[in-house]
Scaffold this active site. Structure first.
Site, PDB file in Angstrom:
ATOM      1  N   TRP A 102       0.819  -1.220   0.000  1.00  0.00           N
ATOM      2  CA  TRP A 102       0.000   0.000   0.000  1.00  0.00           C
ATOM      3  C   TRP A 102       0.842   1.255   0.000  1.00  0.00           C
ATOM      4  CZ3 TRP A 102      -4.233  -0.983  -2.108  1.00  0.00           C
ATOM      5  CH2 TRP A 102      -4.809  -2.258  -1.950  1.00  0.00           C
ATOM      6  N   ASP A 172      -1.432   6.749   6.155  1.00  0.00           N
ATOM      7  CA  ASP A 172      -2.534   5.859   5.783  1.00  0.00           C
ATOM      8  C   ASP A 172      -2.774   4.912   6.958  1.00  0.00           C
ATOM      9  OD1 ASP A 172      -4.225   3.953   4.778  1.00  0.00           O
ATOM     10  OD2 ASP A 172      -3.049   3.522   2.980  1.00  0.00           O
ATOM     11  N   LYS A 196     -12.217  -1.601   7.494  1.00  0.00           N
ATOM     12  CA  LYS A 196     -11.450  -2.560   8.285  1.00  0.00           C
ATOM     13  C   LYS A 196     -11.784  -2.371   9.775  1.00  0.00           C
ATOM     14  CE  LYS A 196      -8.205  -2.296   4.502  1.00  0.00           C
ATOM     15  NZ  LYS A 196      -8.093  -3.605   3.870  1.00  0.00           N
TER      16      LYS A 196
END
Lengths: 361, 361
Positions: A102, A172, A196
């Site tokens: 990511w 992030d 999540k």
């Protein structure tokens, strides 16, 4: 079947009481004669839902008043592009720590807009560790430093907030937001897809220090301008109301359960149990991430013989343990154990893993 | 209360059987032990949902194979910005027909990127009519012509597809998509937020002629690149799975009800009835849009005395008719009557309007 323990990496399992409440009021929200998903975002009903969600998340995460909060569409990936457009001048230098898949994605989104310097890169080591602080090659005058707090695929998590002096930190937190107490004041921007730890897919949370909004950034459409979204209270255009509503129900559930301090303890116990099973398996199960940076949220692991993957997944599913297949980039298995995964689920998985090893040992 | 007739402009009413199905399977989708909102977008369950939704919408709208279809986040407004980034070179001329609030919004999104020419503007006439074709000032070599098929706030709808020769047509169909048969082959791009005729908020549909994807466009992040989304089958990042799923249920409901040809008839009858009540009220109710361009989807109207607005809304609500307050930009009332609004709802509103006039006449 009845409800399984669902280890999906995201979209991920939701608290059952939240789903039950959403189910009960899906056709008629609080007696108004319509679903919350059918009502105007500007009507009093949804405005109340939206305001409570923001207030509850501020309480949960102890977000200071000098931070604005946005509930947006586009996922974390869209925010990754908007960060450069909003907080860096065209071609300005920005620093990126790349510690997994990511981080690479985040870097890719900004390369058309800025001079992105990879200050540290864990890829040569297979993303099994975070490069030591002393090795980072930080720029002079970077507009910001970006990092990925937890790498969902590689299972690598920063144990502490990187210290880079006065350069604004942009992080992030898609897969670890609100999983433990966090000093928000150390950050310029925190962003996260909600699917999540915060609840449903389809809405992202952006927490931004207000003074950063004064930066000119780059030419961009109004819909790509965080200032406009702040001014419009995340309703510059029609927001994803149902997703926002469902996230709000998750926030209330988290507060009722004891808040992030409580979840920090549960999450520590959950991940410790799985790593213990793996490490005590005599190599039957394997996790290759350096112990100090192992993720509390995503536990990737491999069986010692790939031929066992299929029976492992099939027998797990039969035992009510689903979504354990690893990301296609890595293979193997992955147990994602966010806030909404109960400790009973992780205990059941641990017991299953020990049992599977005995039977197929 | 029980379910009301909900005239919200979007998010808007959904078919009750769709909500009932979503409710029934919210905690356990098809026996897998988890909600569809908790499952990976790349797992077999959601991949099936996604594929069926695309196939069903292709059938419903008779979309030719040389058109790609995307299910994206960001709403119509984000697409308005992406259109310029994907289909026009930096600073290239593009033509816009502005026939209401949303046409203005579309124009605003692209002004940082292109030379936007307003080929026609209904604002001097209060957006009560569409400027005559002869008056349009089209550019030489425009990259595309953009228009808004139906203006949700001003209640103005194009009765036919504008004829502008070979220039690709790009149209915002947010509030009239799939409300009647449409020759998709006449368009370069059709886009729409789903929250009006197609179902839930939080997902947008983009239908794009594949050859347009060959245009270089402008420097942009991958997440803003339609080619990348087409290649990634709308799963470049985590899509809004629940919203996509709910839209898919609406598509199946529409097919079962008889498809767009059937909805075209119902929608024509519904809007005709309301305009008849208004026009036959002797000025008690007023709609100022030119008859030829009145919207079949959104019927804005004013009471002859503003002091009646409050009692009208209160009595309507008591009669189970909700969300009739007009947009703040116009005031007055608005009845939005998309596909999912049953004819019984419009008949009940018509009867209420006649009765209200008698009682407060």
């Amino acid at each position: 079947m009845s409800r399984a323990f669902n280890f999906s990496a995201g979209p991920a399992t939701l608290p059952e009481p939240v789903l039950q409440q959403a189910q009960a009021e899906l056709l008629d929200w609080h007696g108004v004669g319509a679903s919350i998903v059918e009502l105007s975002h500007r009507g009093p009903e949804f405005m109340q839902v939206a305001a409570e969600a923001e207030a509850d998340l501020r309480t949960l995460m102890a977000i200071p008043d000098d931070y604005a909060m946005l509930f947006l569409q586009g996922g974390a990936t869209a925010q990754q592009a908007l960060i450069a457009l909003n907080f860096a001048a065209p071609g300005q230098t920005v620093d990126y720590l790349v510690t997994g898949h990511w981080g690479k994605t985040a870097l890719k989104q900004v390369q058309p807009y800025v001079a992105a310097n990879v200050a540290a890169n864990g890829e040569p080591g297979g993303f099994r560790d975070i490069p030591a602080r002393e090795s980072w090659k930080l720029s002079q005058d970077a507009a910001y430093l970006h990092y990925t707090a937890n790498e969902t695929i590689h299972g690598v998590e920063f144990g502490e907030i990187p210290d880079v002096g006065d350069v604004p930190l942009i992080a992030d937190f898609s897969s670890s937001i609100a999983s433990e107490p966090l000093d928000v004041s150390k950050f310029g921007v925190i962003y996260a897809g909600a699917q999540k730890n915060l609840g449903p897919v389809g809405v992202s949370v952006v927490i931004v220090r207000r003074e950063l909004l004064e930066r000119a950034g780059q030419p961009r459409a109004e819909i790509f301008d965080y200032r406009a979204h702040v001014k419009g209270e995340s309703m510059l255009n029609t927001p994803p109301t149902w997703n926002w509503y469902l996230a709000g129900l998750v926030f209330k559930w988290m507060l009722a359960e004891g808040g992030v301090a409580e979840f920090a303890q549960r999450n520590a116990r959950k991940s410790a149990l799985l790593y213990q099973v793996i490490d005590n398996s005599g190599g039957y199960y394997r996790n290759e991430v350096a112990a100090a940076v192992r993720s509390r949220m995503n536990v990737p692991f491999f069986l010692h013989d790939e031929a066992l993957d299929k029976p492992f997944l099939a027998e797990a599913q039969a035992a009510g343990l689903i979504s354990l297949k690893g990301h296609r980039a890595l293979g193997g298995m992955r147990a994602s154990i966010y806030n909404a995964m109960p400790e009973e689920g992780v205990q059941a998985l641990a017991a299953f893993m020990r049992d599977f090893q005995q039977r197929h040992g």
